[in-house]
Design an enzyme around this catalytic site. Structure first.
Site, PDB file in Angstrom:
ATOM      1  N   GLY A  48       0.787  -1.240   0.000  1.00 44.93           N
ATOM      2  CA  GLY A  48       0.000   0.000   0.000  1.00 44.93           C
ATOM      3  C   GLY A  48       0.812   1.280   0.000  1.00 44.93           C
ATOM      4  N   ASP A 103       0.978   3.100   4.622  1.00 40.84           N
ATOM      5  CA  ASP A 103      -0.168   3.805   4.057  1.00 40.84           C
ATOM      6  C   ASP A 103      -1.224   4.105   5.121  1.00 40.84           C
ATOM      7  OD1 ASP A 103      -0.720   1.110   4.299  1.00 40.84           O
ATOM      8  OD2 ASP A 103      -1.839   0.951   2.432  1.00 40.84           O
ATOM      9  N   ASP A 106      -4.631   1.015  11.315  1.00 41.41           N
ATOM     10  CA  ASP A 106      -5.982   0.725  11.821  1.00 41.41           C
ATOM     11  C   ASP A 106      -5.879   0.236  13.262  1.00 41.41           C
ATOM     12  OD1 ASP A 106      -7.667   1.411   9.705  1.00 41.41           O
ATOM     13  OD2 ASP A 106      -7.300  -0.461   8.676  1.00 41.41           O
ATOM     14  N   PHE A 155     -14.220   2.477   4.894  1.00 43.13           N
ATOM     15  CA  PHE A 155     -13.274   1.755   4.044  1.00 43.13           C
ATOM     16  C   PHE A 155     -12.904   2.654   2.868  1.00 43.13           C
ATOM     17  CE2 PHE A 155     -11.440  -1.236   1.193  1.00 43.13           C
ATOM     18  CZ  PHE A 155     -10.998  -2.280   1.981  1.00 43.13           C
ATOM     19  N   ASP A 162      -6.090  -0.690  -1.435  1.00 46.44           N
ATOM     20  CA  ASP A 162      -6.826  -1.590  -2.328  1.00 46.44           C
ATOM     21  C   ASP A 162      -8.171  -2.037  -1.775  1.00 46.44           C
ATOM     22  OD1 ASP A 162      -5.425  -3.331  -0.347  1.00 46.44           O
ATOM     23  OD2 ASP A 162      -6.392  -4.919  -1.511  1.00 46.44           O
TER      24      ASP A 162
HETATM   25  C1  PRP Z   1      -2.802  -2.523   5.559  1.00 44.73           C
HETATM   26  C2  PRP Z   1      -1.781  -1.441   5.849  1.00 44.73           C
HETATM   27  C3  PRP Z   1      -1.120  -1.924   7.100  1.00 44.73           C
HETATM   28  C4  PRP Z   1      -2.221  -2.675   7.794  1.00 44.73           C
HETATM   29  C5  PRP Z   1      -2.775  -1.791   8.859  1.00 44.73           C
HETATM   30  O1  PRP Z   1      -2.175  -3.539   4.893  1.00 44.73           O
HETATM   31  O2  PRP Z   1      -0.869  -1.300   4.792  1.00 44.73           O
HETATM   32  O3  PRP Z   1      -0.037  -2.779   6.810  1.00 44.73           O
HETATM   33  O4  PRP Z   1      -3.244  -2.956   6.846  1.00 44.73           O
HETATM   34  O5  PRP Z   1      -3.710  -2.478   9.603  1.00 44.73           O
HETATM   35  P1  PRP Z   1      -3.596  -2.684  11.169  1.00 44.73           P
HETATM   36  O6  PRP Z   1      -3.204  -1.371  11.784  1.00 44.73           O
HETATM   37  O7  PRP Z   1      -5.008  -3.088  11.539  1.00 44.73           O
HETATM   38  O8  PRP Z   1      -2.614  -3.768  11.446  1.00 44.73           O
HETATM   39  P2  PRP Z   1      -2.898  -4.607   3.971  1.00 44.73           P
HETATM   40  O9  PRP Z   1      -2.992  -5.888   4.711  1.00 44.73           O
HETATM   41  O10 PRP Z   1      -4.176  -4.045   3.428  1.00 44.73           O
HETATM   42  O11 PRP Z   1      -1.802  -4.813   2.827  1.00 44.73           O
HETATM   43  P3  PRP Z   1      -1.333  -3.851   1.638  1.00 44.73           P
HETATM   44  O12 PRP Z   1      -0.363  -2.841   2.221  1.00 44.73           O
HETATM   45  O13 PRP Z   1      -0.660  -4.791   0.697  1.00 44.73           O
HETATM   46  O14 PRP Z   1      -2.546  -3.189   1.039  1.00 44.73           O
END
Ligand code: PRP
Length: 184
Positions: A48, A103, A106, A155, A162
């Protein structure tokens, strides 16, 4: 006018390209001031982070190194906190000033894992920069030094983020229609 390929899934534009660009430039200037003379290593967390990191570093006016980590979580949004590294850093970060570039934060579970893992490698300093902070979903407290935007509990897709691995290439960040999320 060309049909917007994401119009069936997106609801509203939360952050347009210009707004994102302005804020990323500010963050780049701030990082340049804070890390002057330190030659930091910026660690992008795939996938991301790609647009954010690429734009951010072009607004950084001091020497830096860039490296990447890829992680995978065993459950959606890593809510179980079970995360593993699928691509490790190429650089040795011992004694270096490290800035993790993500990126979105959460729950904070992904960043907690990354911070703990990199701290064990004894960097000179370790900080976090996120484009988006969605605090409504936070489960663990994580100190984040640089935040682009704090967003509501919706979202979002685009600018690297994505939906089902698609829509990362939207140049803006948009909310996703409720029925799309409910219907799957
Ligand atoms: C997203 C983002 C973080 C994670 C945050 O990754 O890039 O790595 O979620 O979430 P959290 O604070 O609840 O742990 P994702 O799994 O969507 O992968 P991506 O970066 O490939 O989109």
């Amino acid at each position: 006018m060309a049909v917007n390929f994401a119009q069936d899934v997106t609801e509203t534009v939360l952050l347009d390209a210009e707004t994102i660009g302005r804020r990323v430039a500010e963050l780049g200037a701030e990082i340049s001031r804070d890390y002057a003379g330190l030659e930091p290593i910026l660690v992008g967390v795939l996938r991301g982070t790609i647009f954010f990191l690429a734009d951010l570093i072009r607004h950084i006016s001091i020497p830096i190194t860039v490296d990447f980590l890829a992680i995978s979580s065993y459950s959606p949004h890593s809510s179980a906190g079970v995360v593993r590294i699928t691509k490790d850093l190429d650089e040795n970060i011992e004694g270096r000033h490290v800035l993790i570039v993500e990126d979105i934060i959460d729950t904070g579970l992904t960043l907690r894992y990354i911070v703990r893992t990199l701290e064990a490698r004894r960097p000179a300093s370790l900080n976090v920069c996120v484009l988006l902070d969605r605090p409504a979903l936070r489960l663990v407290p994580i100190p984040v030094r640089y935040v682009g935007f704090t967003i509501p509990n919706q979202f979002v897709v685009g600018y690297g983020l994505d939906l089902w691995q698609t829509y990362r290439n939207l140049p803006y960040i948009a909310t996703v229609k409720r029925e799309i999320l409910d219907g799957r």
